[in-house]
Write a protein that holds these residues in place. Structure first.
Motif, PDB file in Angstrom:
ATOM      1  N   PRO A   8       0.820  -1.214   0.000  1.00 52.40           N
ATOM      2  CA  PRO A   8       0.000   0.000   0.000  1.00 52.40           C
ATOM      3  C   PRO A   8       0.852   1.261   0.000  1.00 52.40           C
ATOM      4  O   PRO A   8       1.994   1.259   0.454  1.00 52.40           O
ATOM      5  CB  PRO A   8      -0.802  -0.127   1.297  1.00 52.40           C
ATOM      6  CG  PRO A   8       0.092  -0.924   2.198  1.00 52.40           C
ATOM      7  CD  PRO A   8       0.813  -1.892   1.314  1.00 52.40           C
ATOM      8  N   THR A 178      -6.394   0.223   1.565  1.00 51.43           N
ATOM      9  CA  THR A 178      -6.217  -0.454   0.285  1.00 51.43           C
ATOM     10  C   THR A 178      -7.053  -1.729   0.207  1.00 51.43           C
ATOM     11  O   THR A 178      -7.680  -2.020  -0.819  1.00 51.43           O
ATOM     12  CB  THR A 178      -4.733  -0.794   0.065  1.00 51.43           C
ATOM     13  OG1 THR A 178      -3.956   0.408   0.099  1.00 51.43           O
ATOM     14  CG2 THR A 178      -4.514  -1.479  -1.275  1.00 51.43           C
ATOM     15  N   ARG A 213      -7.637   9.489   1.067  1.00 52.07           N
ATOM     16  CA  ARG A 213      -7.907   9.018  -0.292  1.00 52.07           C
ATOM     17  C   ARG A 213      -8.795   9.995  -1.063  1.00 52.07           C
ATOM     18  O   ARG A 213      -9.277   9.681  -2.151  1.00 52.07           O
ATOM     19  CB  ARG A 213      -8.536   7.621  -0.256  1.00 52.07           C
ATOM     20  CG  ARG A 213      -9.905   7.559   0.386  1.00 52.07           C
ATOM     21  CD  ARG A 213     -10.426   6.118   0.496  1.00 52.07           C
ATOM     22  NE  ARG A 213     -10.675   5.493  -0.775  1.00 52.07           N
ATOM     23  CZ  ARG A 213     -11.830   5.564  -1.439  1.00 52.07           C
ATOM     24  NH1 ARG A 213     -12.854   6.252  -0.942  1.00 52.07           N
ATOM     25  NH2 ARG A 213     -11.980   4.952  -2.587  1.00 52.07           N
TER      26      ARG A 213
END
Length: 603
Positions: A8, A178, A213
């Motif tokens: 990740p 992730t 994110r």
């Protein structure tokens, strides 16, 4: 066997990319306003620079004690940006517990507002509000992201009488995000996410960290996150698309969410923190089939970075699903061999990228719970320095059963740990606090499901001169957070034992809430209204004006139902803390009446 996850990307790297890609997108909203990604980038850079100037870097722990506002998100993200890990210190917790956690973690810097509750001397306190306006505060040099560097420490209940700190690495947190993306739990496009978990609850990590994110975080304050009316209004006002909640919280807000009259579907619900009752599973499945919402059940202990398995709630019977990408789940029988046949059960062991670094300053406990993984192909690589993740597995203490499709049914615990309203509680810790009362010689605790009030903690105790339930409740509340304080106290002459010398749980009396010694008829409009509401929410036929809400088994979620009724019946905004401050019906009625007189100014 789940395929291994790709390495990740560190969440701070992802946050920088999100801020550069959409600087004008709203990053965080709260009762104190909102910040764009560009503004959040600047604010976190300033605070991270101040922390770096105080000598904070990789491997350091920084205490964070702030109310639920945008500033809390700024502070947590700034700690990560400085390369350090954060220790959440919820201001609602008792001071004694907060001071133990701070001392246990050895923090020397605290991000908090002036007048913070900690009395510990020698703490270097950083006020994030003052930093925000400091033109001299600069962005520190980028800190190299080490997957094995700690990201946070969250204290969970400890069986020895003191909470224990679970230390989670930066790589594990990045892998969690992730893995949820790869499993399809998180949508590809940016979403608006409601942050409603306590900062001291591990589920909060996956909620606020979604900002890295590119998602927008709507910070729900203490009232909004558990009041059905306010929650419904906030979901609509902020167009919240994703919401985490426990099954207990769903029971509180379900009517308002399902019958709220909102346009379009409800948010995607991430249900976790405690087992999902069959009734709740079927209700959510039906709502999904009708296109009202989407729901996924997420299971995982704090020691495995929040979530380890997932199951979409789309019919059938309740279960916890399959391991997330990067996680391996083993069902181990009494003979310590892996169970592989459908229908067989055993203790669940977890391995993979999500394993925590271990328990802070407790190497013996870490070695006991994080053991070598004999089941991984080719040994799964060497043990990593500092207790890394490869080659180890965690003994969850949870009992599960293999289903035909390889998913898992949750069966319960192999020990005395319980879950109350989503919080993990080691009964030994509460027993130690209760037994420290000068007149209590022995105590044992158990979980109990009340038909009206749900899961509760019940304390059985031995005392020559039994203290009142109110006295024992105050004694526990001075040390323990609200969710760990027993709802019912039962005095017994002695703790019954089996022939083997163990507690005979079947011989303990059925718990009963303690009403007032003499019944006093409620008088006046407000007392009668409160008596009617208490009767309904507490499942009791008759309420005395002298009754104590908590002595009758009330708790935080039930208190929210009371304040919700007061809002609907009287148009009056009463906070749950007022119920705690005025637990006797007569006292609460007096407070409400005084507030009604001043309603134009205060409601």
């Amino acid at each position: 066997m789940t395929e291994p996850a790709q390495k990740p990307v560190d969440l701070i790297t992802r946050f920088h990319a999100a801020a550069q890609h959409a600087p004008d997108r709203i990053a965080v909203r709260g009762t104190d306003g909102e910040l764009t990604f560009a503004e959040l980038d600047r604010r976190t850079a300033q605070l991270a620079g101040v922390l770096a100037s105080r000598g904070i870097g990789v491997g350091d722990l920084v205490g964070v004690s702030l109310p639920r506002t945008t500033q809390l998100v700024v502070s947590l993200l700034a700690v990560w940006r400085a390369g350090a890990a954060y220790l959440p210190l919820d201001p609602s917790y008792p001071v004694e517990r907060l001071e133990f956690m701070a001392e246990d973690a050895g923090i020397r810097v605290l991000v908090g507002a002036p007048g913070h509750v900690l009395r510990a001397s020698g703490l270097d306190v950083v006020d994030p509000d003052s930093v925000a306006g400091d033109p001299e505060a600069a962005d520190p040099k980028p800190v190299a992201a080490d997957p094995l560097a700690p990201a946070y420490v969250i204290h969970t209940s400890g069986s020895t009488g003191r909470p224990k700190g679970v230390q989670v690495g930066r790589g594990s947190v990045a892998d969690l995000v992730t893995a949820l993306e790869r499993a399809g739990v998180y949508a590809e496009e940016p979403r608006v996410v409601g942050w409603n978990a306590s900062v001291s609850f591990d589920s909060s990590v996956k909620q606020w960290a979604r900002i890295c994110r590119g998602d927008t975080i709507a910070v729900l304050d203490e009232d909004q996150r558990t009041d059905p009316v306010q929650l419904r209004a906030l979901l609509d006002a902020y167009a919240v698309q994703d919401l985490d909640l426990t099954p207990s919280l769903w029971e509180l807000v379900r009517t308002c969410l399902l019958d709220g009259g909102a346009d379009g579907p409800l948010p995607r619900l991430f249900v976790g923190g405690e087992p999902v009752p069959e009734r709740t599973w079927q209700e959510l499945s039906e709502a999904t089939a009708n296109g009202l919402l989407e729901a996924v059940n997420l299971y995982g202990p704090t020691e495995c970075t929040v979530d380890a398995t997932s199951a979409w709630i789309t019919g059938g019977e309740a279960h916890i699903g399959h391991p997330l990408p990067g996680t391996r789940a083993y069902v181990v029988g009494d003979d310590l061999r892996q169970v592989t046949a459908p229908g067989e059960s055993g203790e669940l062991y977890l391995a993979g990228e999500g394993l925590a670094l271990g328990y802070l300053n407790r190497p013996a406990l870490t070695a006991e719970r994080f053991v070598a993984d004999p089941f991984a192909a080719n040994g799964d690589g060497p043990l990593l320095p500092g207790g890394g993740r490869g080659g180890r597995m965690y003994r969850t203490g949870d009992l599960v059963r293999l289903r035909a499709d390889g998913s898992l049914d949750f069966l319960g615990r192999a020990d005395r740990q319980v879950k109350i309203r989503g919080y993990r509680i080691e009964l030994g810790e509460v027993e130690a606090v209760l037994s420290s009362h000068p007149r209590v010689t022995t105590s044992v605790l158990t979980g109990y499901r009340d038909p009206a009030l749900g899961d509760q903690l019940v304390a059985y105790y031995v005392a020559d001169e039994p203290p009142s339930a109110a006295e024992l409740r105050d004694h526990c509340a001075a040390v323990l957070p609200e969710f760990m304080v027993p709802s019912v106290f039962v005095a017994v002459d002695a703790v019954p034992l089996t022939v083997n010398g163990k507690v005979d749980w079947e011989a303990l009396p059925t718990p009963q809430a303690a009403p007032a010694e003499q019944f006093v008829e409620p008088r006046g409009t407000v007392e009668k209204l409160l008596a009617e509401v208490w009767s309904e929410v507490l499942g009791r036929d008759r309420i005395s004006a002298d009754d104590n809400f908590f002595a009758l088994g009330g708790h935080s979620l039930v208190a929210l139902r009371v304040v919700g009724r007061l809002k609907r019946e009287l148009g009056l905004a009463v906070r749950t803390k007022e119920v705690y401050q005025h637990p006797q019906l007569r006292e609460l009625a007096g407070y409400v009446e005084a507030k009604l007189v001043a309603a134009p100014e205060t409601s």
